[in-house]
Motif scaffolding. Sequence first.
Motif, mmCIF file in Angstrom:
data_model
loop_
_atom_site.group_PDB
_atom_site.id
_atom_site.type_symbol
_atom_site.label_atom_id
_atom_site.label_comp_id
_atom_site.label_asym_id
_atom_site.label_seq_id
_atom_site.Cartn_x
_atom_site.Cartn_y
_atom_site.Cartn_z
ATOM 1 N N SER A 1 117.623 1.258 37.755
ATOM 2 C CA SER A 1 117.531 2.266 38.215
ATOM 3 C C SER A 1 118.314 2.787 39.781
ATOM 4 C CB SER A 1 115.496 3.434 38.568
ATOM 5 O OG SER A 1 116.169 4.225 38.540
ATOM 6 N N SER A 2 119.378 3.787 39.138
ATOM 7 C CA SER A 2 120.596 3.579 39.718
ATOM 8 C C SER A 2 119.938 4.532 41.219
ATOM 9 C CB SER A 2 122.226 4.020 39.712
ATOM 10 O OG SER A 2 122.713 4.335 40.470
ATOM 11 N N PRO A 3 119.237 5.868 40.705
ATOM 12 C CA PRO A 3 118.432 6.882 41.805
ATOM 13 C C PRO A 3 117.353 5.760 42.652
ATOM 14 C CG PRO A 3 119.129 7.591 39.695
ATOM 15 C CD PRO A 3 118.338 6.057 38.952
ATOM 16 N N GLY A 4 116.544 5.259 41.424
ATOM 17 C CA GLY A 4 116.272 4.231 42.242
ATOM 18 C C GLY A 4 116.255 3.533 43.481
ATOM 19 N N THR A 5 117.355 2.945 42.624
ATOM 20 C CA THR A 5 117.663 1.945 43.972
ATOM 21 C C THR A 5 118.715 2.631 45.279
ATOM 22 O OG1 THR A 5 118.210 0.455 41.702
ATOM 23 C CG2 THR A 5 119.737 -0.359 43.846
ATOM 24 N N GLY A 6 119.585 3.097 44.978
ATOM 25 C CA GLY A 6 119.667 4.559 45.949
ATOM 26 C C GLY A 6 118.665 5.288 46.953
ATOM 27 N N GLN A 7 117.695 4.948 47.001
ATOM 28 C CA GLN A 7 116.748 5.623 47.931
ATOM 29 C C GLN A 7 117.104 4.703 49.099
ATOM 30 O OE1 GLN A 7 112.283 6.899 46.338
ATOM 31 N NE2 GLN A 7 112.967 4.980 44.931
ATOM 32 N N VAL A 8 117.444 3.413 48.680
ATOM 33 C CA VAL A 8 117.297 2.755 50.097
ATOM 34 C C VAL A 8 118.993 2.502 50.624
ATOM 35 C CG1 VAL A 8 117.015 -0.208 50.316
ATOM 36 C CG2 VAL A 8 116.272 0.648 48.871
#
Length: 151
Positions: free
Chosen positions: A68-75
């Motif tokens: 999940s790019s959006p999930g990974t992008g949360q960091v």
Amino acid sequence: LQNIKVLAQNTDNSQLQARVLELQNLNIQLQSYITNLQSNSIISHDWIASRSGGSCTEACSAQNIVCSSPGTGQVNTKEKFEFVYSLLGQNTLCKEVSVGSVFGNEPAFYSQSSNILCVAGSNNPDCGAAFSSESRICCCGSNCPVMAAAC
């Protein structure tokens, strides 16, 4: 703190020092308990660390899951990076956590001269990106917390 102030006014110095020592020991025990919870992955999550030089696509695919790019992008902050890093059971502290994406392969961590350097990413990471010496932090699913839930 109010109780400590009242205690300080009503007791001699040795009793106050004993109470402060007791509170410090309790704080150490609490911090140890929190670290143990995180490192033993009692907090349910879908975070995975890639192998060094691996991409998130590879790391997630190995678990039959899609990155999940959006999930990974949360960091995308130091605090979020440190929280997720601890969920992954990483015991070595980052020497520093920098913020910002250069190549789209962040968030990631890597060794350099016996130090662990860490990079929080941007909001739009590339799940397929990889860099030879970095391990990626990857959200492989929908349960990717970036901070502890409020009690």
